[in-house]
Design a protein around this motif. Sequence first.
Motif, PDB file in Angstrom:
ATOM      1  N   UNK A 127      67.741 -26.263 -20.723  1.00  0.00           N
ATOM      2  CA  UNK A 127      67.375 -27.053 -19.554  1.00  0.00           C
ATOM      3  C   UNK A 127      68.574 -27.140 -18.605  1.00  0.00           C
ATOM      4  N   UNK A 128      68.409 -26.640 -17.398  1.00  0.00           N
ATOM      5  CA  UNK A 128      69.461 -26.741 -16.390  1.00  0.00           C
ATOM      6  C   UNK A 128      68.878 -27.377 -15.134  1.00  0.00           C
ATOM      7  N   UNK A 129      69.775 -27.907 -14.307  1.00  0.00           N
ATOM      8  CA  UNK A 129      69.359 -28.552 -13.063  1.00  0.00           C
ATOM      9  C   UNK A 129      70.091 -27.915 -11.888  1.00  0.00           C
ATOM     10  N   UNK A 130      69.610 -28.191 -10.687  1.00  0.00           N
ATOM     11  CA  UNK A 130      70.243 -27.687  -9.483  1.00  0.00           C
ATOM     12  C   UNK A 130      69.963 -28.642  -8.341  1.00  0.00           C
ATOM     13  N   UNK A 131      70.932 -28.753  -7.425  1.00  0.00           N
ATOM     14  CA  UNK A 131      70.709 -29.605  -6.262  1.00  0.00           C
ATOM     15  C   UNK A 131      71.157 -28.930  -4.966  1.00  0.00           C
ATOM     16  N   UNK A 132      71.582 -27.650  -5.056  1.00  0.00           N
ATOM     17  CA  UNK A 132      72.106 -27.018  -3.853  1.00  0.00           C
ATOM     18  C   UNK A 132      70.984 -26.414  -3.021  1.00  0.00           C
ATOM     19  N   UNK A 133      71.130 -26.543  -1.725  1.00  0.00           N
ATOM     20  CA  UNK A 133      70.113 -26.058  -0.791  1.00  0.00           C
ATOM     21  C   UNK A 133      70.017 -24.542  -0.819  1.00  0.00           C
ATOM     22  N   UNK A 134      71.156 -23.865  -1.072  1.00  0.00           N
ATOM     23  CA  UNK A 134      71.177 -22.407  -1.052  1.00  0.00           C
ATOM     24  C   UNK A 134      70.175 -21.825  -2.050  1.00  0.00           C
ATOM     25  N   UNK A 135      70.228 -22.282  -3.298  1.00  0.00           N
ATOM     26  CA  UNK A 135      69.279 -21.803  -4.305  1.00  0.00           C
ATOM     27  C   UNK A 135      67.890 -22.358  -4.046  1.00  0.00           C
ATOM     28  N   UNK A 136      67.832 -23.595  -3.591  1.00  0.00           N
ATOM     29  CA  UNK A 136      66.551 -24.258  -3.410  1.00  0.00           C
ATOM     30  C   UNK A 136      65.667 -23.638  -2.351  1.00  0.00           C
ATOM     31  N   UNK A 137      66.251 -22.882  -1.430  1.00  0.00           N
ATOM     32  CA  UNK A 137      65.436 -22.260  -0.379  1.00  0.00           C
ATOM     33  C   UNK A 137      64.369 -21.333  -0.968  1.00  0.00           C
ATOM     34  N   UNK A 138      64.650 -20.768  -2.128  1.00  0.00           N
ATOM     35  CA  UNK A 138      63.679 -19.874  -2.763  1.00  0.00           C
ATOM     36  C   UNK A 138      62.467 -20.618  -3.311  1.00  0.00           C
ATOM     37  N   UNK A 139      62.577 -21.957  -3.413  1.00  0.00           N
ATOM     38  CA  UNK A 139      61.562 -22.702  -4.140  1.00  0.00           C
ATOM     39  C   UNK A 139      60.952 -23.867  -3.362  1.00  0.00           C
ATOM     40  N   UNK A 140      61.746 -24.543  -2.528  1.00  0.00           N
ATOM     41  CA  UNK A 140      61.305 -25.817  -1.999  1.00  0.00           C
ATOM     42  C   UNK A 140      61.352 -25.826  -0.478  1.00  0.00           C
TER      43      UNK A 140
END
Length: 452
Positions: A127-140
């Motif tokens: 289980x890992x988490x992320x809060x950076x916008x750079x990676x999040x653009x692919x998903x959210x």
Amino acid sequence: MSTAKKQVILGAYLGGVNHHTAWWHPNAGSQIEFDSFEHTARTAERGRFDFFFLAEGLALRERAGQIFDQDIIGRPDTFTVLASLAAVTEHLGLAGTINATFNEPYELAREFASLDQLSGGRAAWNVVTSFDEFTGRNFRRGGFLPHSQRYVRAEENVEAARLLWDSWDTDDIVADKDSGRFLRRPDAGSFEFDGSQFAIRGRFTVPRSPQGRPVLLQAGVSPQGRDFAAANADAIFSPYGTLPEAAEYYRDLKARAVAAGRSPDDLKILPSASFVLGDSEADAREKYLEIRDQQVTGQTALILLEQIWNRDLSAYDPDGPVPDIDPDPDAPPIIQGRAFIHQDRFETATKLRVVSEQKKLTLRETVADQFERGPIIGTAAQVAEKIDTFVQNNGSDGFIIGSHLVPWGLDEFVDQVVPLLQDRGVLRSEYTGTTLRDNLGLPVPADPVTVR
């Protein structure tokens, strides 16, 4: 009266998206072809390892808005790789890194439950988490999740996944003698979850697996991360590879597990480690230094420091001193897509300058000295002794072993070190369990008491 020695847990990882992988080596193989994954998994199983671990990168890394060539880039889908490996292994656990921030609990729980069923109870979720916008653009839409909410979402995601896995009892599928078919009890799979991040209800499609539910892995260094892991994980990745700091981390996590109402034996502590073997300790040390110098080129050193300084350092000479300017944490990130593990940029920069001055090291030499993963170096007998001593002194419950050479490097460890660990009586000679929980010495979760 003698006390039985702890058994050493071993996981295997296949190097991928970082400079530690010796992609330039003439014997190096692919990081994305199935043959590499298969060879590593088969080798680990031959060495009676507990599990194969697969990391994941969700975005191509960038420097100043451009893809950079410091790392091997690209990774096939985790579930596809692990499901394929289930078909060519019999005992090896299959652990996948899947992000709790960007995935929904129903599909995530269903994918892991399917892998668990197909493999006969060998699945594990890192289980890992992320809060950076750079990676999040692919998903959210909007790209990111506020830092303060990442563990809130992760905790709810894990809680919801467990609810789904537990929505089936082991006796929810029964044999109908008249028809010869297997039937599902009427309320099997029913679930309802209502939280701040997720509100879902329905029927789960995958019956309970032979190990009850997939094993949960987690990494945590911050107090919040440690509490989350101690309360939820079956195993946690330790960032510490040297005593006594590893023993203190071990003690702290076990104590937090007890505070969360768990047995300390139900949480396994596992640092990652590479290794370098030689005919003598001096030979192994010489090999290690040669490998390290090839891994940490001048360009790699500058990239690693740019992540800390958050500045363009391309004008600095890698064979010169560490930069004397301060980091700029408020500027837009110059490096995108790499996990940032340094809690305080200014403190880290100061430490690197002090090390450079005290040891009289250049910028590149300082990075090579301070950014290494702490490989286990020596003859096969010395490496086996170091692993055994570390585990018996509660630095960890085992190690996740990888090599700079993909996929052949693990063969050397299995051929030379594993027999010595077996001779010491700290590593199985044959698998005795049928599931990953069996092999790790973890309890099988009891069938849930469900109100239906």
